[in-house]
Design a protein around this motif. Sequence first.
Motif, PDB file in Angstrom:
ATOM      1  N   LEU A 103     -51.605  43.155  -1.886  1.00 52.23           N
ATOM      2  CA  LEU A 103     -51.100  44.528  -1.880  1.00 52.23           C
ATOM      3  C   LEU A 103     -50.257  44.784  -0.633  1.00 52.23           C
ATOM      4  N   LEU A 104     -50.779  44.341   0.522  1.00 52.39           N
ATOM      5  CA  LEU A 104     -50.022  44.490   1.763  1.00 52.39           C
ATOM      6  C   LEU A 104     -48.750  43.648   1.731  1.00 52.39           C
ATOM      7  N   TYR A 105     -48.821  42.467   1.111  1.00 50.49           N
ATOM      8  CA  TYR A 105     -47.642  41.600   1.030  1.00 50.49           C
ATOM      9  C   TYR A 105     -46.518  42.288   0.255  1.00 50.49           C
ATOM     10  N   LEU A 106     -46.869  42.956  -0.863  1.00 47.27           N
ATOM     11  CA  LEU A 106     -45.843  43.619  -1.665  1.00 47.27           C
ATOM     12  C   LEU A 106     -45.201  44.758  -0.876  1.00 47.27           C
ATOM     13  N   LEU A 107     -46.000  45.507  -0.132  1.00 42.75           N
ATOM     14  CA  LEU A 107     -45.439  46.583   0.693  1.00 42.75           C
ATOM     15  C   LEU A 107     -44.518  46.032   1.773  1.00 42.75           C
ATOM     16  N   MET A 108     -44.917  44.938   2.383  1.00 46.26           N
ATOM     17  CA  MET A 108     -44.093  44.370   3.449  1.00 46.26           C
ATOM     18  C   MET A 108     -42.794  43.798   2.898  1.00 46.26           C
ATOM     19  N   PHE A 109     -42.859  43.168   1.741  1.00 49.45           N
ATOM     20  CA  PHE A 109     -41.631  42.636   1.127  1.00 49.45           C
ATOM     21  C   PHE A 109     -40.678  43.782   0.770  1.00 49.45           C
ATOM     22  N   TYR A 110     -41.235  44.859   0.250  1.00 48.59           N
ATOM     23  CA  TYR A 110     -40.430  46.008  -0.151  1.00 48.59           C
ATOM     24  C   TYR A 110     -39.702  46.619   1.042  1.00 48.59           C
ATOM     25  N   HIS A 111     -40.408  46.781   2.149  1.00 51.89           N
ATOM     26  CA  HIS A 111     -39.816  47.452   3.309  1.00 51.89           C
ATOM     27  C   HIS A 111     -39.055  46.500   4.226  1.00 51.89           C
ATOM     28  N   HIS A 112     -39.393  45.220   4.220  1.00 54.87           N
ATOM     29  CA  HIS A 112     -38.739  44.255   5.117  1.00 54.87           C
ATOM     30  C   HIS A 112     -38.549  42.922   4.388  1.00 54.87           C
ATOM     31  N   PRO A 113     -37.648  42.841   3.435  1.00 53.96           N
ATOM     32  CA  PRO A 113     -37.512  41.600   2.645  1.00 53.96           C
ATOM     33  C   PRO A 113     -37.113  40.373   3.462  1.00 53.96           C
ATOM     34  N   ALA A 115     -46.427  37.402  10.607  1.00 53.11           N
ATOM     35  CA  ALA A 115     -47.834  37.424  11.034  1.00 53.11           C
ATOM     36  C   ALA A 115     -48.120  38.641  11.907  1.00 53.11           C
ATOM     37  N   ARG A 116     -47.200  38.927  12.824  1.00 52.76           N
ATOM     38  CA  ARG A 116     -47.374  40.078  13.707  1.00 52.76           C
ATOM     39  C   ARG A 116     -47.312  41.380  12.912  1.00 52.76           C
ATOM     40  N   GLN A 117     -46.397  41.419  11.968  1.00 52.08           N
ATOM     41  CA  GLN A 117     -46.246  42.610  11.132  1.00 52.08           C
ATOM     42  C   GLN A 117     -47.512  42.840  10.318  1.00 52.08           C
ATOM     43  N   THR A 118     -48.037  41.764   9.730  1.00 49.93           N
ATOM     44  CA  THR A 118     -49.248  41.876   8.923  1.00 49.93           C
ATOM     45  C   THR A 118     -50.420  42.405   9.749  1.00 49.93           C
ATOM     46  N   LYS A 164     -60.677  41.611   0.960  1.00 51.74           N
ATOM     47  CA  LYS A 164     -60.194  40.437   0.236  1.00 51.74           C
ATOM     48  C   LYS A 164     -59.078  40.817  -0.748  1.00 51.74           C
ATOM     49  N   GLN A 165     -59.161  42.016  -1.301  1.00 50.70           N
ATOM     50  CA  GLN A 165     -58.155  42.448  -2.285  1.00 50.70           C
ATOM     51  C   GLN A 165     -56.859  42.919  -1.650  1.00 50.70           C
ATOM     52  N   SER A 166     -56.903  43.196  -0.356  1.00 52.34           N
ATOM     53  CA  SER A 166     -55.755  43.845   0.289  1.00 52.34           C
ATOM     54  C   SER A 166     -54.564  42.916   0.529  1.00 52.34           C
ATOM     55  N   GLU A 167     -54.780  41.615   0.611  1.00 48.38           N
ATOM     56  CA  GLU A 167     -53.721  40.686   0.990  1.00 48.38           C
ATOM     57  C   GLU A 167     -52.481  40.794   0.107  1.00 48.38           C
TER      58      GLU A 167
END
Length: 561
Positions: free
Chosen positions: A424-434, A442-445, A419-422
């Motif tokens: 955190l993963l969003y920030l990593l994805m924004f950082y690497h693929h804005p 959705a596929r990336q997540t 539940k806590q990961s959402e």
Amino acid sequence: MAALSEPQLSFWLDKAVKWGQATSPSAQRDMSRHLGSLRSFLQQLLHTLQLMSSTTEAIKSIPLVGQFLGRLCWNPYVTADGESAGLLLRCVCRLYSAAPQNAVERRANDWIRNLLCHLTSEEEGSTAHALERLACSAPQHSSSHTLHKMVALLTEEVTVSCSASAETLERCSCDRIHALSVACVPLVTCPEAAPLIGVLLKHRISCGCSHLSEEFIEAVSTALLRKKLVLEDVAVMALWCHNLSCLEGAVLSLLESVLSDPGAVMWSLDEVVRDSLLPKASALHCPIFLVVNEVFRNVLMKMGENVAVGVLLQVFTSCFLQTRSGQRQQERLPLRAFFPHVPHNLLMPLLTEPSEVPRQAWQEHVTWIGRLLPSMPRDQEEGDSPRQRWAVLQAWFLLVQCGHWVDVAAELLVSAESKQSEPLLYLLMFYHHPTNRGHQSARQTMMVREVWGHMRILFLAHTLPPERLSAVSELLSSTTSAHLLLHLLLSFAIFSPAPTSTAVEVLQKVLTQVELKRKAECLLASVRHRLNRGGTLDNTLQDRLRTLRDSLPPVQDSRCT
């Protein structure tokens, strides 16, 4: 002061001719008797030249002035006397034209340059060499001592000119500053001339017509970059304020020093960045920060996911903020001035260091940042406007500058529940693929979640499951999100409770590509910088990071691509 008369100049010119280079005992005795009077005459001549509007006017009014000054410049008794040498040099420089208008002034400039070279030369026949014969002293010492005296007098003159009255009869002091800057071009690599160069750079322009010559700025900039000139920090910052290209050259020099061999530089990057003086200059001068930031932004956009550039930008921003925090409150510009294009509600959460937030509040802080970030537009959506993309890239660039929160998100994912990961993963994805770059969020997540699951099992298992190792290795080698996954992998290697030997084994079996090893070393250095700044880099973590770094097989080309 009485006006200069023609008989006076004739008298002293005759004396200069008779003295020659003062090689005979009679000439030396005569000079000793007349040296005090000569100083008074040189002071009178200097005052007269200060009243002239141009070199052409001075030569017309005093036709023999060049011959007289030239002969004295070759007389070691005159140049050995500090006061006489200073007056002589100031008279010569008064004949220098910052912008020569005719052939006479151009020839005069060439003649003056030759005199300056002669006065500072150590070759046979120079003033220093003549002094060696007369005083049995080393030519280098004599030349250096004479130049030091001249520089001290001219430095004092420039300093005094800052407060000169506008009602004086002297030529505009700004023109004088310009002329001196041109005359200093041949001397920029002489250590003795550094004080004069520094005071010229720091000189506050008092009228609109004043400026340092481009030739001078270029020569000083080149000498600094080649480490052939050492100046005070204030003088270097004044140079950057004077000249945009010089500042850009300093930023590119820092980038080159890091990118040419990041493997050797990364672990001492804080020191390298501070030594560049750029963080200090940026904290004191907002325009310098904006220029430095723009250079970094352009390089980052062109080089894509270059890990070394991202780490360098992060360390530079941290050093800038630390320097700024050390300033007195009344001297600080608001942070908004340094980041004019970033929403204020996003600026402060990102610029806050993790060490300033209690560890138990990190999850909440990262979640807050994720909510403030603009939504990621998809490449194929027709509604994406340039303005929307610009806002996303502005927020992303600030996130790269404050990459410590991305490192925190990756660290929290090591022990986070599902539940806590959402966020955190969003920030990593924004950082690497804005902007998603063509692949669906959705596929990336889903893919990142899958790898996250593999890593949780890998770093908790007593025996490494081959299928998990194979899955992570395959995704790291083939996916467009390899950088993101590597970031996550290294966080597990550093912060998981698994033994260091297990973490080393995972890295050695998963990181099979040279490019991934280069990136891994840079990312390890990035985490080390954050922990060190936050004061949480204890001996255990220090040893673990060092072991992980040493476990990466060396590569011939260590660039972090």
